[in-house]
Design a protein around this motif. Structure first.
Motif: not given
Length: 857
Positions: A608-614, A639-642
């Motif tokens: 999630m963090k990586s996708n957000f930064l990208k 978020f659903e995955t988390i």
């Protein structure tokens, strides 16, 4: 803050109320400060608390709550079931911020557990009591009552005046049209009805001129199982059945019962038929009583508003003789409930000891034709009904409104044998099934009972599919009977057993005491005839035995208990259990693949963090609307995955904790049993050695007394000293086994508690509860072991003394005869005293079961 303590003991049918005095820091009875308070009334102290929980709380709020002093704090001591009922009522809005309920560390065990233990104790002591009371019919009868109280049978005693519809009501309960109804109330007969294990077989038992008669109805006919086939009454019955040729087993049964019940009406000057007619018939399976695992016996008692009332009450007493734990069911009608006849009937019923008035059910029959308010009773009407003289005496579990005919018809879809029943059922059917009908009836809505119980009853009623069965009011009545049998009956049975056994023990103890005293007087008479010097020698030796016995007993309790405390330590440290817990945590950690679940969760977070930064980096100002929308969708998906990963991790962690707790507790239980067995064996070894040494000390002292006596010749001294020296060593039973198998050491009551509420083990609480229970049991084992060994020592000592006394006088033939008589009386006294000790011990054990116990908070 005002503090009230409620101490409820359903085993003794007693509730105490205490208030905390701040100036003395003591709990005192509420009557000290409120002599006219309603908690002082017998009704509040003798009721069954789950039925009256709300009324009790209403009284406490009205008499003790002051807004400026804050809520009334209630401390409860009693059973878990009672506390749960109080807690549920306390959650109602009217008690919010007015009552704070807490549970004391003192509780009473569940009646179901205690009843089984009481059965075991009674079976052990029963042959002992019978052995010393064979010639006492009163005690024998009481013993039968104890056995009956312990069995699984629950009597339902239905009583009421004539024309109240008792027989129809009972027919509805069993779901069969068999009991005769109506007729002229001339005879006083009671019916005893039991559920038959066979659907197509029914039996009638009664006596005719004291001759036992038993008829079996099977298939298309019936046969005589017991009785004289030439009996004129039986011949006439057979002719009557042949003439009427009833087409079903139920019609034949009903005709036969009607014939038997009415037989004496031809000649009222003689009594031919016994007062009890027994019926065994299969209860209909589409009613609660027919499918219950409880064993009910229904008593249909004679009506009482006749000139033969005394005979009817006596018939009822005779019918219930030997029973206990009976549920009184009073059948009347709404219009006649406050009559003088009913008041007289209630007074007579209240005088019968076999019935528990705390569970009385008031049944208002034929309620479908009563003038009931269309929208139910208001509070004033309910108050007026409860203030009727007879209702005030009998009100306990509630007032139930019912149409017995509709209830009976509901179990047969209206296909009834009786023409009148069928007609009523058809006429009333729509008003019991169609909510749109202007006369739609739900009789259970009129029931008068504690509000929290009524709400539960309404909820359960609405869940039933048979609308007529429910709306007739019959379901609620059968459900209440079933609830009593399943939840509350055991408490009443335990109380009855204790009361009856207390009476038996009292009478038996008194009888034994008289016999012991008589035999002691006889023995003293024999002893007074012995030669003076030899008697002095015997007395000196006897005194020495008594002195040593007292000395040894006192020292043994100190020494053996001290040994157990100093040398036997089985305590668990919290760290021990934590280590054990850690062991299983590690095993289950791998088994449940927690690392993998944690790794998946961490990976989801990192993604999630990586996708957000990208997405932020590639953010397009020119296409801001689309970029924001796509970013939001992607974030939601991440978020659903988390969330799913975290949910799976938590669920797995919870399962691992739960299995770890089960495994640790299982191992702790096994360690507990091994430790108790080890402690028993070690204490047994120490106790055995101690009492063997004591027996040798006694021998040495008796030899010393013999050698300095001037009552014997030198040869007699030599022979008697050798006799004492060579007398057999003390022989003990295997006390270790007899002690360890006692239920109180094997039950592991500590391990029956809810030691942890959540899945994760509370190691601190488990260690504390374990160590407390072990310490209590260690002391109890040592005390029981001492009691057993001391008893064996006394028996050996008495036998040695008797042998010495016999040899002192053996050269004198006359004295030898006297000595033999003394031996015989001594043996009988010993047997009686041993029986007395066993009886007292058993009663104490039952009393312990019924007593409050401390739990770890």
């Amino acid at each position: 803050m005002t503090c009230i303590k409620i101490i409820s003991n359903p085993y003794k049918q007693d509730i105490q109320y205490q208030i905390y005095q701040e100036n003395t820091s003591q709990w005192v009875d509420v009557g000290v400060l409120s002599p006219n308070g309603r908690l002082r009334e017998e009704k509040a102290r003798k009721c069954f608390l789950p039925f009256y929980a709300k009324e009790i709380l209403d009284i406490i709020v009205s008499e003790y709550y002051l807004e400026n002093k804050g809520p009334v704090q209630i401390l409860f001591e009693g059973t878990e079931e009672e506390f749960a009922e109080l807690a549920k009522v306390c959650q109602e809005n009217e008690f919010t911020n007015k009552i704070e309920l807490q549970r004391s560390s003192l509780i009473l065990d569940n009646g179901k557990y205690i009843l089984n233990d009481a059965k075991d104790i009674f079976e052990d002591i029963k042959p002992v009591i019978e052995g010393v009371t064979q010639d006492e019919p009163g005690i024998t009868k009481s013993m039968v009552k104890v056995s009956d109280a312990l069995n699984d049978i629950i009597p339902i005693c239905v009583f009421g005046n004539y024309s109240s519809g008792k027989s129809t009501f009972i027919n509805a309960l069993i779901g069969r049209e068999v009991l005769p109804s109506g007729g002229d109330p001339v005879t006083a007969k009671a019916f005893k009805i039991q559920n038959s294990p066979q659907e197509d077989v029914a039996k009638i038992k009664f006596t005719h001129w004291d001759d036992a008669i038993e008829l079996s109805f099977e298939g298309n006919g019936y046969r005589l199982l017991k009785g004289n086939p030439n009996d004129e009454m039986l011949k006439e019955l057979d002719e009557d059945l042949q003439e009427k040729a009833p087409d079903t087993i139920w019609r034949r049964l009903s005709y036969a019962l009607d014939f038997i019940n009415a037989y004496e009406k031809r000649d009222t000057t003689s009594i031919e038929i016994g007062s009890m007619i027994e019926l065994q018939v299969a209860f209909a399976k589409n009613g609660l009583l027919g499918t219950s695992s409880n064993k009910f016996v229904i008593f249909d008692t004679p009506g009482s508003n006749t000139v033969t009332n005394d005979d009817h009450i006596e018939a009822l007493r005779e019918a219930l003789d030997g029973f206990s734990n009976g549920i009184p069911v009073w059948v009347s009608q709404f219009e006649t409930i406050d009559t003088l006849d009913n008041d007289t009937l209630c007074n007579n019923i209240l005088s019968i000891e076999a019935l528990d008035k705390r569970f009385t059910m008031i049944i208002l029959n034929k309620a479908d034709v009563s003038d009931l308010p269309e929208h139910g009773f208001n509070e004033k009407q309910i108050r007026n009904i409860r203030e009727f003289k007879s209702v005030e005496k009998m009100y306990a579990s509630g007032i139930f409104f019912v149409s017995s005919i509709m209830g009976l018809g509901s179990k047969h879809d209206g296909k009834l044998l009786d023409k009148y029943y069928r007609k009523i059922y058809k006429l009333q059917y729509d008003s019991f099934t169609d909510p749109e009908d202007e006369d739609y009836l739900q009789l259970f809505q009129y029931n008068i009972m504690p509000e929290q119980i009524k709400q539960k009853m309404i909820t359960e009623s609405k869940e039933q599919k048979n609308t007529v069965y429910v709306n007739s009011g019959l379901f609620c009545i059968e459900n209440e009977i079933e609830t009593f049998a399943s939840k509350y009956s055991a408490y009443n049975k335990c109380q009855m057993v204790y009361a009856l056994l207390t009476d038996v023990v009292s009478k038996t103890t008194e009888k034994i005491a008289h016999r012991v005293e008589a035999r002691k007087r006889l023995r003293e008479k024999y002893k007074s005839d012995l030669e003076e010097k030899k008697q002095q020698l015997i007395q000196q030796m006897r005194d020495q035995c008594i002195a040593y016995d007292s000395q040894f007993k006192e020292a043994s309790y100190e020494g053996i208990n001290g040994y157990a405390k100093r040398n036997l330590n089985y305590d668990f440290q919290v760290s021990d259990i934590e280590a054990l817990n850690e062991k299983y945590v590690l095993e289950n950690h791998d088994e449940y693949q927690l690392d993998s679940k944690q790794q998946s969760f961490n990976q989801a977070v990192d993604t999630m963090k990586s996708n957000f930064l990208k997405r932020v980096k590639d953010f397009s100002i020119t296409e801001i609307k689309d970029s924001l929308s796509n970013t939001a969708k992607d974030l939601k998906k991440d978020f659903e995955t988390i969330y799913e990963s975290k949910k799976e991790l938590d669920s797995t962690q919870k399962s691992a904790w739960s299995e770890t707790a089960d495994e640790v507790l299982s191992e702790v239980i096994e360690i507990y049993r091994r430790n108790m067995e080890d402690a028993t064996q070690k204490i047994n070894h120490i106790a055995c050695s101690y009492w063997e040494n004591n027996s040798q000390l006694l021998k040495n002292k008796l030899i010393e007394i013999v050698t300095v006596s001037d009552a014997l010749t030198d040869k007699q001294k030599e022979n008697l000293s050798a006799l004492i020296f060579n007398y057999r060593n003390i022989s003990y039973d295997d006390h270790a086994n007899s002690i360890f198998v006692k239920p109180k050491f094997l039950q592991g009551r500590l391990l029956g508690l809810n030691l942890f509420v959540y899945e994760k083990l509370n190691t601190n609480k488990l260690a504390k509860e374990y160590n407390r229970t072990v310490a209590e049991n260690m002391e109890s084992i040592a005390n029981d072991m001492n009691e057993n060994y001391h008893s064996s020592y006394q028996k050996w000592q008495d036998e040695l003394s008797a042998t010495i006394e016999k040899n002192i006088v053996e050269l004198n033939p006359e004295l030898q005869i006297i000595s033999d008589s003394i031996d015989e009386e001594t043996a009988k006294i010993s047997m009686l005293e041993t029986s007395q000790l066993k009886i007292r011990t058993s009663l104490n054990e039952i009393e312990r079961l019924l007593s409050f116990k401390t739990i770890t908070q």
